[in-house]
Design an enzyme around this catalytic site. Sequence first.
Site, short mmCIF file in Angstrom:
data_model
loop_
_atom_site.label_atom_id
_atom_site.label_comp_id
_atom_site.label_asym_id
_atom_site.label_seq_id
_atom_site.Cartn_x
_atom_site.Cartn_y
_atom_site.Cartn_z
N HIS A 108 46.91 50.19 42.92
CA HIS A 108 45.78 51.03 43.31
C HIS A 108 44.81 51.18 42.15
O HIS A 108 45.22 51.40 41.01
CB HIS A 108 46.26 52.42 43.74
N SER A 109 43.50 51.04 42.42
CA SER A 109 42.45 51.29 41.44
C SER A 109 42.69 50.45 40.19
O SER A 109 42.80 49.23 40.28
CB SER A 109 42.39 52.79 41.14
N MET A 110 42.79 51.09 39.01
CA MET A 110 43.06 50.34 37.79
C MET A 110 44.36 49.54 37.92
O MET A 110 44.47 48.41 37.41
CB MET A 110 43.15 51.29 36.60
N HIS A 116 38.59 57.16 47.54
CA HIS A 116 39.20 56.20 46.61
C HIS A 116 40.73 56.22 46.67
O HIS A 116 41.37 55.18 46.57
CB HIS A 116 38.71 56.51 45.20
#
Length: 285
Positions: free
Chosen positions: A100-102, A265
């Site tokens: 997820h994300s980074m 997000h």
Amino acid sequence: MQNPESRFYRSHGLRLHYVDWGNDSAPPLLLIHGGRDHARSWDHLARALRPDFHVIAPDLRGHGDSDWSLGGSYSLPEYVYDLTRLPPLHGQGPITVVGHSMGGMVGLIYAGTFPEQVGRLIVLDGITVLPNAAKAPAHERTLKWIGQLEALEERAPRRYRDLAEAAAQMQAHNPRLSPELALHLASHGTKRNADGRFGWKFDPYQRVMAPHRLWPDDHVALWRRITCPTLLLFAGESFLRNAAAEGITHYFRNARAETIEGAGHWLQHDRPDEVLRLVREFLLG
């Protein structure tokens, strides 16, 4: 198993933490959290997938119960290196990777560097660098980096009276979080300090953008090396630019994109059942 086992290993001189959900004879599945998050952020997904996978969720360096890096060194390749040291992954492969994300960017770099080691890849709102992003001159990047470091030197860490206050701060940042989930995330994402108040476990220096980081052409080159089926999940109400609408799958050999409406997000928290459905279909369908 209702809760995972907590384990530690060493990488790059750091004592790093991960949780192991058991089922060792099943295919390995690696869950990589995003920035300022932690391994227990994945609990809903991990519990649901445990019957079919050996689920491993690390706390990346500077996060959760892992050591902070002296000097605030947190480049994406360093996270990738730490993953290569994870004991449950030694001699295993190909593995399934979800980020997820980074953590999605870390998963993409891992899969692009070791394409033979990844059988399937899922990235949750993790295209944080777009191919057409401009690269600032080296002196500007260095000056920005120095400014970020100086600002952090002067910044006092935020403290909370109790877990409920920390959970309320998380809900203020993401109003979609239920009180129960916010408290769960806060209980694993904070620690009690000497003064009795609570503070976040992540290293504030994880926020700093190093001037020597990977740039768009590097990421694209890595994406093109990924050979496994790839699912890119995007949040309909993310603060990130809509990479799906910009044809991001063109840069991959075998990828498809889905957008989850009504999610920000942190889509695995905002629409957990929909995310789980798409993950299951991709991995087990």
